[in-house]
Design a protein around this motif. Structure first.
Motif, mmCIF file in Angstrom:
data_model
loop_
_atom_site.group_PDB
_atom_site.id
_atom_site.type_symbol
_atom_site.label_atom_id
_atom_site.label_comp_id
_atom_site.label_asym_id
_atom_site.label_seq_id
_atom_site.Cartn_x
_atom_site.Cartn_y
_atom_site.Cartn_z
ATOM 1 N N VAL A 76 32.692 -44.824 15.181
ATOM 2 C CA VAL A 76 33.970 -44.740 15.876
ATOM 3 C C VAL A 76 34.550 -43.353 15.634
ATOM 4 O O VAL A 76 34.772 -42.969 14.484
ATOM 5 C CB VAL A 76 34.963 -45.804 15.369
ATOM 6 C CG1 VAL A 76 36.324 -45.638 16.048
ATOM 7 C CG2 VAL A 76 34.403 -47.213 15.637
ATOM 8 N N GLN A 77 34.777 -42.612 16.697
ATOM 9 C CA GLN A 77 35.334 -41.273 16.609
ATOM 10 C C GLN A 77 36.846 -41.352 16.792
ATOM 11 O O GLN A 77 37.312 -41.857 17.809
ATOM 12 C CB GLN A 77 34.714 -40.353 17.668
ATOM 13 C CG GLN A 77 33.202 -40.299 17.636
ATOM 14 C CD GLN A 77 32.665 -39.746 16.328
ATOM 15 O OE1 GLN A 77 33.185 -38.773 15.798
ATOM 16 N NE2 GLN A 77 31.606 -40.369 15.814
ATOM 17 N N ALA A 78 37.589 -40.863 15.808
ATOM 18 C CA ALA A 78 39.049 -40.939 15.879
ATOM 19 C C ALA A 78 39.577 -40.275 17.141
ATOM 20 O O ALA A 78 40.519 -40.774 17.772
ATOM 21 C CB ALA A 78 39.658 -40.284 14.641
ATOM 22 N N ALA A 79 38.972 -39.156 17.535
ATOM 23 C CA ALA A 79 39.461 -38.422 18.703
ATOM 24 C C ALA A 79 39.350 -39.259 19.977
ATOM 25 O O ALA A 79 40.158 -39.106 20.902
ATOM 26 C CB ALA A 79 38.674 -37.123 18.862
ATOM 27 N N ASP A 80 38.368 -40.168 20.029
ATOM 28 C CA ASP A 80 38.188 -41.004 21.211
ATOM 29 C C ASP A 80 39.195 -42.123 21.300
ATOM 30 O O ASP A 80 39.317 -42.788 22.314
ATOM 31 C CB ASP A 80 36.774 -41.602 21.214
ATOM 32 C CG ASP A 80 35.697 -40.554 21.368
ATOM 33 O OD1 ASP A 80 36.014 -39.461 21.858
ATOM 34 O OD2 ASP A 80 34.545 -40.832 20.973
ATOM 35 N N ARG A 81 39.920 -42.370 20.191
ATOM 36 C CA ARG A 81 40.888 -43.473 20.169
ATOM 37 C C ARG A 81 42.336 -42.958 20.246
ATOM 38 O O ARG A 81 43.258 -43.746 20.137
ATOM 39 C CB ARG A 81 40.719 -44.297 18.888
ATOM 40 C CG ARG A 81 39.354 -44.996 18.782
ATOM 41 C CD ARG A 81 39.222 -46.091 19.814
ATOM 42 N NE ARG A 81 38.057 -46.923 19.569
ATOM 43 C CZ ARG A 81 36.847 -46.697 20.054
ATOM 44 N NH1 ARG A 81 36.653 -45.632 20.814
ATOM 45 N NH2 ARG A 81 35.838 -47.527 19.799
ATOM 46 N N GLN A 82 42.517 -41.673 20.413
ATOM 47 C CA GLN A 82 43.865 -41.130 20.467
ATOM 48 C C GLN A 82 44.415 -41.196 21.881
ATOM 49 O O GLN A 82 43.715 -40.954 22.826
ATOM 50 C CB GLN A 82 43.868 -39.676 19.985
ATOM 51 C CG GLN A 82 43.328 -39.511 18.572
ATOM 52 C CD GLN A 82 44.047 -40.379 17.542
ATOM 53 O OE1 GLN A 82 45.269 -40.473 17.565
ATOM 54 N NE2 GLN A 82 43.308 -40.999 16.650
#
Length: 254
Positions: A248-254
């Protein structure tokens, strides 16, 4: 007339803004393997996901339900992607549907349910990259016509955890087409070690530290006034059955 002209000029911009503001959505399919065909079911599910759901908007992961009335069932979860992407979801033109029917559905019971979950970016907390492992899923049944009041409470809860437990990772999701009692909203905590389950619950203390002395009892009353009940489940990520490794990439969930 001037107002009508102004509205006419603004409409294209309003439509454009709505298109840009599409949100992420997860498609969750709950499946029960035929007890006599579990090996065949898992083998078919793993092969199907590796072939059709390993990357892009239609990547899919699988979770095994570890507690509650759904123990032993599988959650096939695809996303996040906008609703518009569903128009281009894998179909039968590339053998997707035939493969699913022959290698997955054929080894499952006929009690499958599908839910669509809108991802709430603002109330979620993805501050670092991590890999899926254990999920604590807390689902709420919100009382009819109490949604606005509940959202106000949820904002207060979010503030507490972002202030006192900002290193934890969690997601907030809302059921788009609710066809299951008690599943209007889900708060999902992602954690590695099961020892997390034995940690002291400091929420009452934290709540009053953030919102003031005596506010927790007020919160409980308001919570009872806006919700019917809750359901809690533990899910375990199954990388062997999933289309991805669970990153899970944090940037993809922002």
């Amino acid at each position: 007339m001037k107002k009508l002209i102004l509205i006419a000029l603004l409409v294209p911009f309003m439509v454009s803004a709505q298109e840009v503001q599409e949100y992420g959505m997860f498609t969750n399919l709950m499946l029960t393997a035929n007890p006599e065909k579990i090996s065949e079911f898992e083998a078919g599910l793993a092969a199907h996901n590796k072939k059709f759901h390993s990357d892009g908007a239609f990547q899919a992961n699988v979770f095994f339900v570890m507690s509650g009335k759904n123990f032993g069932k599988y959650i096939w979860s695809m996303g996040p992607n906008p609703w518009s992407a569903m128009d281009n979801a894998p179909g039968n033109e590339n053998g997707h549907n035939d493969d699913w029917n022959a290698n997955v559905a054929a080894h499952a019971l006929s009690d499958a349910t599908v839910t669509y979950w809108k991802f709430d970016t603002d109330r979620s907390n993805f501050t670092r990259d991590f890999k899926l492992k254990n999920l604590a899923v807390f689902m709420l049944d919100i009382k009819r016509f109490k949604g606005r009041e509940f959202m106000g409470l949820l904002d207060k809860v979010t503030k507490v955890f972002k202030t006192k437990d900002a290193d934890s990772q969690w997601g907030v999701y809302f059921n788009e087409l609710n066809n299951t009692d008690g599943q209007d909203m889900a708060w999902v905590n992602f954690f590695d070690s099961s020892s997390w389950m034995s940690e002291e619950d400091k929420f009452p203390q934290w709540y009053e530290e953030v919102h003031g002395e005596g506010t927790f009892m007020e919160f409980l009353k308001a919570f009872g006034d806006t919700t019917h009940s809750d359901v809690q489940e533990l899910w375990a990520f199954r990388p062997d059955l999933s289309g991805t490794d669970g990153s899970v990439q944090a940037a993809d969930r922002q």
